[in-house]
Structure formats: structure tokens, C-alpha cells
Design an enzyme around this catalytic site. Structure first.
Site, PDB file in Angstrom:
ATOM      1  N   GLU A 105      53.328  71.058  70.831  1.00 25.54           N
ATOM      2  CA  GLU A 105      53.434  69.486  70.789  1.00 25.54           C
ATOM      3  C   GLU A 105      53.479  68.911  69.511  1.00 25.54           C
ATOM      4  O   GLU A 105      54.320  67.973  69.477  1.00 25.54           O
ATOM      5  CB  GLU A 105      52.252  69.186  71.626  1.00 25.54           C
ATOM      6  CG  GLU A 105      52.223  69.470  73.322  1.00 25.54           C
ATOM      7  CD  GLU A 105      51.198  69.017  73.946  1.00 25.54           C
ATOM      8  OE1 GLU A 105      49.746  69.289  73.527  1.00 25.54           O
ATOM      9  OE2 GLU A 105      50.925  68.273  74.778  1.00 25.54           O
ATOM     10  N   GLU A 125      48.730  75.233  78.996  1.00 22.54           N
ATOM     11  CA  GLU A 125      47.376  74.573  79.500  1.00 22.54           C
ATOM     12  C   GLU A 125      47.009  74.730  80.871  1.00 22.54           C
ATOM     13  O   GLU A 125      45.869  74.679  81.244  1.00 22.54           O
ATOM     14  CB  GLU A 125      47.778  73.034  79.251  1.00 22.54           C
ATOM     15  CG  GLU A 125      47.575  72.473  77.663  1.00 22.54           C
ATOM     16  CD  GLU A 125      48.960  73.073  76.867  1.00 22.54           C
ATOM     17  OE1 GLU A 125      49.819  73.565  77.532  1.00 22.54           O
ATOM     18  OE2 GLU A 125      48.801  72.539  75.694  1.00 22.54           O
TER      19      GLU A 125
END
Ligand code: NAI
Length: 697
Positions: A105, A125
Site C-alpha cells: 500500500e 489481510e
């Protein structure tokens, strides 16, 4: 725990430096943001490179900060990414080795990305029941394309950078290099130093042809594959927002989705399991720097069901194995089974033919103890009879070199007693593998009274090498897993007495999430095994009451799948469990003979009696010091007994229900005249935790 700032020519280099994988903890985020600010303020700096020290660009969130307020302290990851994205000077990510989760990210917030081949790229995740919460769901589809991004986010699986670089039209990577990624990124940064406007992933469009049909189809697929887990579907919906919403709205929805998933019991369970696995590898009084013994050669005694599977673990890890039997015939049979197992893997394309040959070349069969004397570790897997174990361990004591570790795979016998057959009890340990030993992840490491610390440290490390989840257990009958399962099985038996059918109990357990209910499991493992154990224990523990139904079943010769008849009927060669008229009649007659009036039992009661029986016994194990921590018990059940992962293990589940409520249920069960009131007395540990308002985990 920081980020190092330096200026090379007119390029500022920020190196994330937080071993082992440059987790983006508070100090690291703060230092990285400060680096960007320094670069912005330095007129000599024209461009910025962010890279990672050591063996990663960044593995993402710092797990040391999980569940702590530090994880959200400013600059949080989202804020850091904005600092990077809003920099007035171009920021280039120099990516190598590992770029996952928050690391990816962060890279997506950079203006450019240079990557070294072989780097593993992922947004994992979902594996913790979450979604990428720092822009990943909005930026990755824009940079990589909606379909590949969706696959990565919904599966959480890592993909090699060079594969992603081949995606047509991708803007994830600007350059792919073989090596020296930092030099390449610095050169790249110099090239683009004056280029304006700065490209931002947020400004790209996430497009997919026939979006409605595409997401409709994807939703059906994901729903089918992720039952019991809400995160994959939420990931999908959030990716869909990247197509239908403006960037900022998509980010807002992503944040809301993340916060909602954090609260789900499924995510709590997955995060619990993640930390439980790490905790299980630690032993309170065995420091991490305890010296270890070298294990280069292994010997296995007994080439039966367990010996063969145990050997395969070491062969798979490239460790040579000598396997010893008393008779040539048994040895040949054992070797043939190992071969057959590998050949099946080759046939399914799971193992390359040359690998198979390499593994078999590491295996030496023998009938002679002289051939194993130089092994560093010997694991005994002979018949479960103390006399046989005594003969074997006395012989091992004679022939094994000093310092060799002597392990037993016994499932019920006293490891201290076995150790006493040798003059080196400090070298003796239990290594309790589960069947099939080459498949099941669980390994109970049974610590004897005299087991040396370096022996424990060595086998815990070795377990990692052979890809097992090791959990330490003290010595007791059944160790952690089987001592608990005995109580679970007793409850299953009482439920039959009271009016349930095997299918009703199994269905309730399977609906709860168990891979298999107790009776289907019994038929698979063989009901005769439990029968033999009960007979032995009848003498040892005359006061322990059981349902007699399982004995009656065995008296009918119904041992399970192997006899095509057990709690269920089976068609030849098939594993489908068919409810059996013979068993129904047997149960009805049994109840009539005992004068029992059958009653309706709810699915809720079935599940609670099975699971809380595990929990109460585990609480005793914790008090006795047999199990080190509640989360270890959960690991045993998640990796060895098919307990549903999304419930986090029996102890985590009990905490979710609330220990006060668990105690209330136990009190109800204790009043049931058919059940064992004494057993349902809540363990003192549970009472104490309830009194203090605490939970197990
Ligand atoms: P098995 O009967 O399949 O194999 C035992 C093997 O040991 C036979 O091949 C036999 O010829 C050999 N053997 C017997 N005496 C010997 C001796 N003196 N020297 C060398 N070899 C000898 O039994 P299995 O199921 O493999 O069990 C072995 C051990 O593993 C037992 O202690 C058992 O309790 C334990 N265990 C079994 C599990 C299972 O699911 N089968 C699970 C976990 C542990």
C-alpha cells in the site's frame, strides 16, 4: 525500528529499517514521514527513493503493534501514504524480496515503482479476516487492473513481481530489474526528477468490461468458496467500489469495511490463531538463545503406519532417514507404502519425478541397530506396548552415540517411564505425530521430567523445518489433545444414550464447523482403537462412566470404514456414511433395556456439551501445567483435530461465548441425570476467571 535517511547526489534515499521484514511500526512510519519532509525542505534534493533494508521492502503492519494503540498513532499508515503521495518531488519505491500488505500500500502511494525480479507481492489481510485498510483495495485495481487485483485481494496469496509485470496495461511497476534495485531506482529517480505532473495511482481509472456481470459472477464464486468467512466477500465489494465510486468515497468505504471486519468473531479467531501459532513455539523457561543440537541424520524405529509417515517429513525436508524394523517383510511393506504415497503425489502433479527420486535416495532401510548408531535423532514408532518400548529404548541406549536425541511417538504411554529405560533420560522426549503423519500439521512435543532444555529447543526448531506446528505438553495420559478428546467422546456417547442418533450428533458438530462429527470420525479412525483403550482403562479407572453403546457396536464387529460397517453403513469402496438400521435398532434396544426414555436434544445442547467438555478438561490441563497456555490448546485443536478455524479453537470459542455463560451451561448439564455431574463441576481455573471477570485468551 526506524527509517534511515541519506542523500545520494540529488536523490534522497529513505531506507525502512525495522527487522526482520521492515514492519511499518510507529517509529518507522514517523521516521519515513520525517524523511519525506527533510527531502522536501532540501533544495538540493530533486527526487526521493524509498526502499527496505535487509530481506524485505516491507512485510506490512508491524505485528508487535497489533492490538495496541500504537498501530493507529499518527502518522498512521494512511497518513504516511498521503505524505508520500502529496510530495512535490517524485517518490520512487525500490521494491525487492517481500512487498506485502501495508508495504504494498505504501508502494502504491509512491509516484513510481521499480521492482526486482522474484519479489513476492501480496495483500494478505484477508487471511486474518480483514481487508487491506490503507488504500490497497482502491489503488491496486487502478494500478494493476481490476481482475488480477481482485484475485490478489480476495485470496491474499503472494504473486511474483515478474508475473504481475506481464499483466497487459498494468501500471503497478514502471521498471523490472534482475538485481541492484536500489541503484536502478536511483537512476530512475534522476530520469524523472523534473517530470511533471507527478503520476498518482489515485488518478487512474479502475475499469473492467461488463462490470455488473463480472462482479456478479465473482460474487457467486467467492460466496461458494468462503462460507463461514465474511472477509473475502467484503474484499470483493470493496474492490468493486474502485470501479463504481470516486477515489475518496472508495477509501471511506474501505475504512468502514475494515473497522467492521475487525469486530467480527471470524477475524478475531484468525488473528488469535496467528498469534497462538507464534506463542506455541516459545517455552517459558527455555530461552530463545538456548544452544541447539545439530540434526543432520534421523533414524526411525518401526515402519508401520506412523513410522512411514514420520520418515516422509524428514525426507521432504532433505534430511536423511534410516528406518529400522525387526523383520524384512515389515520393512519392505513400510518402504512400499512410502513409495506409493510419493507416487500418488507424482501422479497428481504435486511432486516432480526427480524430487521423488531425490527423496527416496535419502532413505535407508535396515534390520540392524548398528546402522543407526550415528543418527542425531531417533524416533521410535513401534507397537504401543510398554514392554516393546522398553526393549527398544534399552537397545537405543546401547547403540546411539552420546548426545543423540531419543524420541518416542507414543500416544498414551508415560514418557518419564520410557526415559527411565535409558541411562540418559535428559535426551529423551516425546514427539507425538498425528496420523497421517506426513499430512497433519500438529506435533505434540512431550516434555519429560528430565528432558534437557537444549533437546526441547532443538526439536521445536526442527518442527519448523519439517513444517509442523509444535505444541509442548507435559506428561499425562493422552497428553493435551487425546486427554481432551476423551471427554468429548464421552459426551458423544451420553448423547446417544439420551436419544440422539449418530447422524444427528455429527450434523450438529459439522454445522458448528468441525471437519467431521465424532461418529464419522470414529468410523474413519477405527472404533476398535477406542475399544481397546477403554478395556485397558476399565481396570485403571473403574469409576469412570461411559456410554456402553460404542462397546456394543464393536461387539457387533462394526469397526468402521475398514469393515464397511460402523456407526454408519458403507458401500464397498465408498466413504459415504449411510445411517444404519442395525445401529438404530441397537440403540433402541439398549435404551429400552436400561429403561431410558429418549428425549429430543437440541443442536445447541449437542455442540455445547461436546465443546465445553473440551474446555473444562483443558482448564484442568492448564492448572496442572500440562499445557503452557490456553492458546496452545487452541493450536492443538486447530491443527490436529479439525476444530473450525473461524472459531479460533475451543478456548477462544469459550471466550467468545463468555465464561460466565459457559459455567451456566455446565451447571445445567450437571443436573442431567444421564450425564456425569462430577465432570461438569467447572474447573477451578474457570471459576477463578469468571470471578475476576477475565477470559482464557
Ligand atoms: P503399526 O502397528 O502400524 O506399526 C508398528 C511397527 O513397528 C510395525 O511395522 C512393527 O513391525 C514395528 N515393530 C514392532 N516392534 C518393533 C521393534 N521391536 N523394533 C522395530 N520395529 C518394531 O503402529 P502405528 O499405528 O504406526 O503406531 C506406532 C506408534 O505410534 C505407537 O506407539 C502408537 O501409539 C503411536 N501413534 C499412532 C497413531 C496412529 O494414528 N496410528 C497416532 C499417533 C501415535
Amino acid at each position: 525500528m526506524t527509517a534511515i535517511y541519506e542523500v545520494r547526489g540529488n536523490v534522497a534515499v529513505i531506507t525502512l529499517s525495522n527487522p526482520p521484514v521492515n514492519g511499518l511500526g510507529y517509529e518507522t512510519r514517523k521516521a519515513a514521514a520525517a524523511g519525506i519532509e527533510s527531502a522536501e525542505n532540501d533544495p538540493a534534493v530533486k527526487a526521493i527513493v524509498i526502499t527496505g533494508a535487509g530481506k524485505a521492502f516491507s512485510g506490512g503492519a508491524d505485528i508487535k503493534e497489533f492490538n495496541s494503540p500504537k498501530a493507529l498513532a499518527e502518522p498512521n499508515l494512511g497518513s504516511l501514504i498521503l505524505v508520500v503521495e502529496n510530495s512535490t518531488k517524485p517518490v520512487v519505491a525500490a521494491i525487492h524480496t517481500v512487498c506485502m500488505g501495508g508495504g504494498l500500500e505504501l508502494a502504491l502511494g509512491c509516484h513510481y515503482r521499480v521492482v526486482q525480479k522474484g519479489a513476492k507481492i501480496a495483500l494478505p489481510e484477508v487471511k486474518l479476516g480483514l481487508l487491506p485498510g490503507a488504500g490497497g483495495t482502491q489503488r491496486l485495481p487502478r494500478a494493476l487492473g481490476v481482475e488480477p487485483a481482485m484475485n490478489m485481494i480476495v485470496s491474499g496469496e503472494p504473486v511474483p513481481a515478474e508475473m504481475l509485470a506481464m499483466v497487459p496495461g498494468q501500471k503497478l511497476f514502471d521498471q523490472v530489474v534482475d538485481d541492484n534495485v536500489l541503484d536502478a531506482a536511483i537512476a530512475f529517480a534522476k530520469d524523472v526528477a523534473d517530470k511533471r505532473p507527478l503520476p498518482k495511482v489515485r488518478d487512474l481509472k479502475a475499469r473492467v468490461a461488463n462490470a455488473d456481470a463480472f462482479f456478479g459472477f465473482a460474487k457467486n464464486m467467492v460466496t461458494g468458496m468462503s462460507k463461514n468467512f465474511p472477509a473475502p466477500l467484503k474484499c470483493l465489494e470493496t474492490v468493486q467500489n474502485s470501479v463504481t465510486m470516486k477515489f475518496d468515497d472508495g477509501i471511506k468505504a474501505e475504512r468502514e469495511g475494515f473497522v467492521a471486519l475487525m469486530q467480527t468473531p471470524e477475524s478475531k479467531a484468525l488473528r488469535h490463531a496467528f498469534f497462538a501459532e507464534r506463542a506455541a513455539s516459545k517455552i517459558a523457561d527455555v530461552p530463545e538463545d538456548t544452544p541447539q543440537r545439530t540434526i543432520a541424520k534421523v533414524a526411525v524405529i518401526g515402519a508401520g503406519t506412523m513410522g512411514g509417515g514420520i520418515s516422509m517429513n524428514f525426507l521432504n525436508a532433505g534430511i536423511s532417514v534410516t528406518i529400522l524394523e525387526t523383520k524384512q517383510e515389515a520393512l519392505d511393506r513400510g518402504i512400499a507404502t512410502i513409495k506409493k504415497n510419493y507416487e500418488a503425489q507424482v501422479a497428481k502433479g504435486k511432486l516432480k519425478a526427480d524430487k521423488y527420486e531425490q527423496r527416496m535416495a535419502l532413505l535407508t532401510p535396515t534390520l540392524d541397530y548398528a546402522a543407526i548408531g550415528d543418527a542425531d535423532l531417533v524416533i521410535e514408532a513401534v507397537f504401543e506396548e510398554l514392554g516393546v518400548k522398553e526393549t527398544v529404548f534399552k537397545k537405543l541406549d546401547e547403540v546411539m552415540k552420546p548426545g543423540a536425541i531419543l524420541a518416542s511417538n507414543t500416544s498414551t504411554l508415560d514418557v518419564n517411564k520410557i526415559a527411565s529405560f535409558t541411562k540418559r533420560p535428559q535426551d529423551v522426549v516425546g514427539l507425538h505425530f498425528f496420523s497421517p503423519a506426513n499430512v497433519m500439521r500438529l506435533l505434540e512435543v512431550v516434555r519429560g521430567e528430565k528432558t534437557a532444555k537444549d533437546v526441547l529447543a532443538t526439536v521445536m526448531q526442527l518442527a519448523k523445518k519439517i513444517k509442523k506446528t509444535a505444541v509442548v505438553s507435559g506428561v499425562c495420559d493422552g497428553f493435551i489433545g487425546n486427554r481432551m478428546i476423551e471427554q468429548y467422546s464421552r459426551q458423544a456417547g451420553f448423547l446417544l444414550d439420551e436419544g440422539c442418533t449418530p447422524a444427528q450428533v455429527d450434523k450438529a458438530a459439522e454445522k458448528f464447523g468441525f471437519a467431521m462429527g465424532p461418529f464419522r470420525m470414529g468410523d474413519l479412525a477405527g472404533n476398535d482403537i477406542g475399544w481397546a483403550i477403554r478395556k485397558r482403562r476399565a481396570a485403571e479407572r473403574p469409576n469412570m462412566n461411559y456410554s456402553k453403546t460404542a462397546d456394543l457396536l464393536c461387539e457387533l464387529g462394526r469397526f468402521g470404514q475398514k469393515t464397511q460397517a460402523g456407526w454408519y453403513d458403507y458401500k464397498p469402496g465408498k466413504r459415504d456414511a449411510i445411517p444404519s438400521k442395525v445401529v438404530t435398532d441397537m440403540l433402541e434396544k439398549y435404551r429400552a433395556d436400561k429403561g431410558i426414555v429418549p428425549r429430543q436434544v437440541s443442536d445447541e445442547e449437542i455442540v455445547q456439551r461436546l465443546v465445553f467438555a473440551l474446555v473444562n478438561e483443558a482448564a484442568h490441563l492448564l492448572e496442572e501445567g500440562i499445557a503452557q497456555r490456553a492458546s496452545d490448546v487452541d493450536m492443538v485443536y486447530l491443527t490436529g483435530y479439525g476444530f473450525p478455524v473461524f472459531r479460533g479453537g475451543p478456548m477462544c470459542y469459550a471466550d467468545t461465548v463468555g465464561l460466565f455463560n459457559v459455567v451456566q451451561a455446565m451447571k445445567r448439564f450437571a443436573k442431567n441425570p444421564m450425564d456425569d455431574a462430577k465432570f461438569w463441576e467447572p474447573a477451578p481455573l474457570i471459576k477463578r476467571l469468571v470471578a475476576e471477570g477475565k477470559s482464557f485468551t
